[in-house]
Design a protein around this motif. Structure first.
Motif, PDB file in Angstrom:
ATOM      1  N   PRO A   1       0.770  -1.274  -0.130  1.00 44.76           N
ATOM      2  CA  PRO A   1      -0.083  -0.073  -0.054  1.00 44.76           C
ATOM      3  C   PRO A   1       0.929   1.262   0.028  1.00 44.76           C
ATOM      4  O   PRO A   1       0.259   2.367   0.090  1.00 44.76           O
ATOM      5  N   VAL A   2       2.125   1.013  -0.121  1.00 42.28           N
ATOM      6  CA  VAL A   2       2.947   2.329  -0.152  1.00 42.28           C
ATOM      7  C   VAL A   2       4.210   1.918  -0.770  1.00 42.28           C
ATOM      8  O   VAL A   2       4.394   1.018  -1.459  1.00 42.28           O
TER       9      VAL A   2
ATOM     10  N   SER B   1      -4.510   4.402  -6.946  1.00 40.28           N
ATOM     11  CA  SER B   1      -3.999   5.615  -5.861  1.00 40.28           C
ATOM     12  C   SER B   1      -3.770   7.071  -6.595  1.00 40.28           C
ATOM     13  O   SER B   1      -3.237   6.896  -7.694  1.00 40.28           O
ATOM     14  N   ASN B   2      -3.873   7.809  -5.838  1.00 43.86           N
ATOM     15  CA  ASN B   2      -3.369   9.309  -6.113  1.00 43.86           C
ATOM     16  C   ASN B   2      -1.869   9.262  -6.623  1.00 43.86           C
ATOM     17  O   ASN B   2      -1.538  10.177  -7.473  1.00 43.86           O
ATOM     18  N   HIS B   3      -1.104   8.272  -6.062  1.00 47.03           N
ATOM     19  CA  HIS B   3       0.287   8.371  -6.517  1.00 47.03           C
ATOM     20  C   HIS B   3       0.347   7.711  -7.910  1.00 47.03           C
ATOM     21  O   HIS B   3       1.652   8.199  -8.377  1.00 47.03           O
TER      22      HIS B   3
ATOM     23  N   TYR C   1       5.411   2.433  -6.444  1.00 53.47           N
ATOM     24  CA  TYR C   1       4.009   2.231  -6.064  1.00 53.47           C
ATOM     25  C   TYR C   1       3.353   2.845  -6.959  1.00 53.47           C
ATOM     26  O   TYR C   1       2.312   2.219  -7.547  1.00 53.47           O
TER      27      TYR C   1
ATOM     28  N   GLY D   1      -7.675   8.952  -2.942  1.00 57.64           N
ATOM     29  CA  GLY D   1      -6.880   9.998  -2.239  1.00 57.64           C
ATOM     30  C   GLY D   1      -6.380   9.580  -1.024  1.00 57.64           C
ATOM     31  O   GLY D   1      -5.434   8.798  -0.958  1.00 57.64           O
ATOM     32  N   SER D   2      -7.041  10.105   0.077  1.00 59.04           N
ATOM     33  CA  SER D   2      -6.659   9.469   1.367  1.00 59.04           C
ATOM     34  C   SER D   2      -7.731   9.132   2.118  1.00 59.04           C
ATOM     35  O   SER D   2      -8.696   9.914   2.535  1.00 59.04           O
TER      36      SER D   2
ATOM     37  N   ARG E   1      -3.013  18.780   3.497  1.00 64.10           N
ATOM     38  CA  ARG E   1      -3.100  18.058   2.091  1.00 64.10           C
ATOM     39  C   ARG E   1      -4.388  17.254   2.115  1.00 64.10           C
ATOM     40  O   ARG E   1      -4.914  17.157   1.003  1.00 64.10           O
TER      41      ARG E   1
ATOM     42  N   PHE F   1       5.149  11.022  -0.761  1.00 65.40           N
ATOM     43  CA  PHE F   1       5.710   9.915  -2.020  1.00 65.40           C
ATOM     44  C   PHE F   1       6.485  10.758  -2.707  1.00 65.40           C
ATOM     45  O   PHE F   1       7.510  10.247  -3.441  1.00 65.40           O
TER      46      PHE F   1
HETATM   47  C1  15L Z   1      -1.881   5.695  -0.921  1.00 65.14           C
HETATM   48  O1  15L Z   1      -1.926   5.409  -1.668  1.00 65.14           O
HETATM   49  C2  15L Z   1      -1.449   5.178   0.563  1.00 65.14           C
HETATM   50  O2  15L Z   1      -1.889   3.758   0.323  1.00 65.14           O
HETATM   51  C3  15L Z   1      -2.195   5.624   1.930  1.00 65.14           C
HETATM   52  O3  15L Z   1      -1.462   5.044   2.945  1.00 65.14           O
HETATM   53  C4  15L Z   1      -1.840   7.320   1.858  1.00 65.14           C
HETATM   54  O4  15L Z   1      -0.753   7.403   2.011  1.00 65.14           O
HETATM   55  C5  15L Z   1      -2.627   7.854   0.502  1.00 65.14           C
HETATM   56  O5  15L Z   1      -1.931   7.259  -0.545  1.00 65.14           O
HETATM   57  C6  15L Z   1      -2.517   9.553   0.538  1.00 65.14           C
HETATM   58  O6  15L Z   1      -1.814   9.844  -0.625  1.00 65.14           O
HETATM   59  O7  15L Z   1      -2.661   9.931   1.293  1.00 65.14           O
END
Ligand code: 15L
Length: 261
Positions: free
Chosen positions: A73-74, A108-110, A133, A161-162, A171, A252
């Motif tokens: 997840p990270v 994920s937003n990432h 990730y 997002g979160s 944030r 991140f």
């Molecule tokens: C994610 O993808 C993570 O899994 C979570 O732990 C948070 O860090 C979230 O993003 C975020 O960006 O807040």
């Protein structure tokens, strides 16, 4: 509702999903590489590695939907992301193809973490992952599209997002996804006829949100929450790292950042 498999069911969001769908699903299968909690009672439990293709095919037999929240997840080193997130998600989509299930994928937003916070995004904007990730999330969004075009596997990728009970910092005033909103979005994706292949922003209706148009047309969604009521308490809660504060991905994006400027 239908027979549902949840991957990552021992994780924070997985446990919330298991509780939420316990009395809604006709059959609930919970899977994780870690030991699974005993709650909710009545669910089937499979402790397995998503990297084990046979195990994934087996756990997904005769399910109608897979809530794919498993994997790392990270940020982790590439080889670990490769195994759990890339290979593991390939197995999940192969299993969906075999069983005819639809997939709701926790993206994920990432996947777009290197857009600046001043930018407002459409879901059609190109991915801008902020690490291995985030890259894995962008890859699985594309995997979902390929399985839709080639095999007709229906899916929704939620660019979360979160997802937290409450926002925790400045944030999160832009990224918060209230858990009831997340459940409502997943239920809408389970109910949609047809679902097709959708990419959705997994965020509440935050006044300070960065994310605009997505593929939600035709989904039966309630009005979403807004993190703004937490603004007075949180807007000063920023870091002293300019890279973190510049990019949507936050920590991140700054993790391992060694550009000169
Ligand atoms: C994610 O993808 C993570 O899994 C979570 O732990 C948070 O860090 C979230 O993003 C975020 O960006 O807040």
């Amino acid at each position: 509702m239908t027979a549902i498999l949840i991957t990552g069911a021992a994780g924070f969001l997985g446990q919330h999903l298991a509780q939420h769908f316990a009395d809604k699903a006709e059959r609930l299968v919970l899977s994780d590489i870690k030991p699974l909690p005993e709650e909710p009672a009545g669910a089937e439990r499979v402790q397995a590695d998503l990297g084990d293709k046979q195990a994934v095919l087996e756990m997904a037999r005769e399910v109608d939907a897979i809530l794919h929240f498993g994997g790392l997840p990270v940020e982790y080193p590439f080889e670990e992301i490769l195994h759990a997130n890339l290979r593991g998600s390939y197995h999940v989509f192969e299993a969906a193809r075999a069983s005819g299930a639809r997939v709701i994928f926790a993206s994920s937003n990432h996947a777009i973490g290197y857009y600046e916070r001043s930018q407002r995004l459409d879901v059609a904007d190109p991915p801008m992952p902020d690490g291995f990730y985030g890259l894995s999330k962008a890859y699985v969004e594309l995997l979902a599209r390929t399985y839709w075009m080639k095999h007709g596997v229906e899916s929704a990728s939620l660019r979360i997002g979160s997802a937290l009970p409450e926002p925790r910092d400045a944030r999160n005033l832009s990224t918060w996804f209230a858990l009831p909103d997340m459940m409502a979005m997943i239920e809408a994706c389970l109910a949609a006829q047809p679902l097709g292949c959708r990419l959705l922003w997994g965020a509440s209706a935050n006044s300070r949100g960065w994310w605009g148009r997505d593929d939600r047309d035709g989904l039966d969604l309630p009005p979403f929450d807004d993190a703004e009521r937490f603004a007075a308490a949180l807007e000063a809660k920023v870091t002293d790292d300019p890279v973190n504060e510049r990019y949507q991905g936050g920590s991140f994006a700054s993790d391992g950042y060694d550009r000169a400027e």
